[in-house]
Design a protein around this motif. Structure first.
Motif, mmCIF file in Angstrom:
data_model
loop_
_atom_site.group_PDB
_atom_site.id
_atom_site.type_symbol
_atom_site.label_atom_id
_atom_site.label_comp_id
_atom_site.label_asym_id
_atom_site.label_seq_id
_atom_site.Cartn_x
_atom_site.Cartn_y
_atom_site.Cartn_z
ATOM 1 N N UNK A 54 -30.418 -68.685 -7.416
ATOM 2 C CA UNK A 54 -30.300 -67.237 -7.594
ATOM 3 C C UNK A 54 -28.840 -66.846 -7.791
ATOM 4 N N UNK A 55 -27.953 -67.409 -6.972
ATOM 5 C CA UNK A 55 -26.562 -66.962 -7.110
ATOM 6 C C UNK A 55 -25.944 -67.503 -8.396
ATOM 7 N N UNK A 56 -26.343 -68.692 -8.828
ATOM 8 C CA UNK A 56 -25.849 -69.232 -10.104
ATOM 9 C C UNK A 56 -26.313 -68.347 -11.268
ATOM 10 N N UNK A 57 -27.586 -67.968 -11.263
ATOM 11 C CA UNK A 57 -28.096 -67.126 -12.362
ATOM 12 C C UNK A 57 -27.481 -65.735 -12.336
ATOM 13 N N UNK A 58 -27.201 -65.244 -11.149
ATOM 14 C CA UNK A 58 -26.553 -63.931 -11.007
ATOM 15 C C UNK A 58 -25.235 -63.916 -11.816
ATOM 16 N N UNK A 59 -24.454 -64.978 -11.683
ATOM 17 C CA UNK A 59 -23.164 -65.061 -12.397
ATOM 18 C C UNK A 59 -23.373 -65.141 -13.904
ATOM 19 N N UNK A 60 -24.393 -65.897 -14.317
ATOM 20 C CA UNK A 60 -24.647 -66.058 -15.760
ATOM 21 C C UNK A 60 -25.132 -64.752 -16.384
ATOM 22 N N UNK A 61 -25.934 -64.011 -15.617
ATOM 23 C CA UNK A 61 -26.569 -62.801 -16.161
ATOM 24 C C UNK A 61 -25.629 -61.607 -16.256
ATOM 25 N N UNK A 62 -24.807 -61.474 -15.209
ATOM 26 C CA UNK A 62 -24.016 -60.254 -15.037
ATOM 27 C C UNK A 62 -23.303 -59.816 -16.320
ATOM 28 N N UNK A 63 -22.589 -60.716 -17.001
ATOM 29 C CA UNK A 63 -21.863 -60.251 -18.193
ATOM 30 C C UNK A 63 -22.770 -59.905 -19.378
ATOM 31 N N UNK A 64 -24.030 -60.277 -19.296
ATOM 32 C CA UNK A 64 -24.919 -60.077 -20.464
ATOM 33 C C UNK A 64 -25.811 -58.845 -20.343
ATOM 34 N N UNK A 65 -25.911 -58.304 -19.136
ATOM 35 C CA UNK A 65 -26.812 -57.144 -18.943
ATOM 36 C C UNK A 65 -26.265 -55.914 -19.653
ATOM 37 N N UNK A 66 -27.070 -54.931 -20.015
ATOM 38 C CA UNK A 66 -28.483 -54.789 -19.663
ATOM 39 C C UNK A 66 -29.399 -55.635 -20.546
ATOM 40 N N UNK A 67 -30.627 -55.793 -20.068
ATOM 41 C CA UNK A 67 -31.662 -56.431 -20.878
ATOM 42 C C UNK A 67 -32.026 -55.526 -22.037
ATOM 43 N N UNK A 68 -32.354 -56.131 -23.148
ATOM 44 C CA UNK A 68 -32.951 -55.358 -24.246
ATOM 45 C C UNK A 68 -34.404 -55.101 -23.885
ATOM 46 N N UNK A 69 -35.022 -56.125 -23.327
ATOM 47 C CA UNK A 69 -36.427 -55.980 -22.952
ATOM 48 C C UNK A 69 -36.833 -57.067 -21.983
#
Ligand code: 6PG
Length: 217
Positions: free
Chosen positions: A103-118
């Protein structure tokens, strides 16, 4: 906001309509969360054939199961099968250590890419979506990604995008087919208190087949 419901004759037609909408939403690229499970296979097959700017698209599974890399029951394995060769960016859950570490690894990967398109999501017979199960502590997690234990659907250890992530999407698309999903679909459409009802977006779409919607053909 009430979900926009589209009922199709059968699973294939519902899948195809959901894939077309996802394709439209991704026509300029962006980040999409995609469900695991059995239901979306048809939709992914169709989506993967669309002429989209794949190099501008990032895909992440809505949730992952704590199973070894390459396991056929992993959601990453499903997404690799359909989208692995298209040149899109894939965000993999690193589940080698623990659900917490994943969870914490994915949190770092996701943060710069948000928001989701869908987010394209499934629906469980108990009203779960992604790995957000009724009564599970993961429902309360505020960080972007939540570890999950004691999941009602095997395997019990999982990791899931939380509402904090899923609710950043401009659109949420549920694909719900088969008579077994009828009760949960009814609850979702009536905004009853099941985990799936708490996923919100400007537009919430539900693509269902007649079997799930309880209609005879
Ligand atoms: C998973 C999921 C989960 C799934 C529903 C529906 O990994 O299990 O992402 O939320 O979408 O359980 O699963 P089926 O499509 O297999 O019925």
């Amino acid at each position: 906001m009430a979900p926009i419901l589209r009922i199709h004759e059968n699973h294939e037609l519902a899948s195809s309509a959901a894939a077309s909408l996802v394709g439209e939403l991704l026509h300029k690229g962006g980040l999409a969360a995609l469900a695991g499970g059995r239901t979306p296979r048809n939709a992914y097959q169709r989506l993967a054939k669309l002429a989209l700017p794949w190099s501008e698209i990032q895909l992440v599974a809505s949730d992952e199961r704590l199973l070894p890399d390459g396991d056929p029951e992993r959601n990453d394995t499903l997404l690799d099968e359909y989208f692995g060769r298209l040149g899109c960016t894939r965000l993999h859950f690193d589940t080698r250590e623990s659900a917490e570490a994943a969870a914490s690894d994915m949190e770092q990967k996701l943060k710069p890419l948000l928001p989701l398109k869908l987010a394209l999501l499934g629906l469980g017979e108990d009203g779960h979506t992604a790995s957000l199960f009724p009564g599970n502590p993961a429902l309360q997690v505020r960080s972007l990604v939540a570890p999950v234990h004691d999941a009602a659907k095997p395997p019990p250890d999982r990791v899931t995008l939380s509402y904090s992530t899923l609710n950043t999407g401009k659109a949420v698309v549920f694909l719900v087919t088969g008579a077994g999903k009828g009760e949960a679909l009814h609850q979702l459409l009536h905004g009853e208190n099941i985990p799936a009802s708490h996923v919100q977006a400007e537009q919430v779409w539900v693509f269902a087949d007649r079997a799930a919607a309880g209609q005879r053909s």
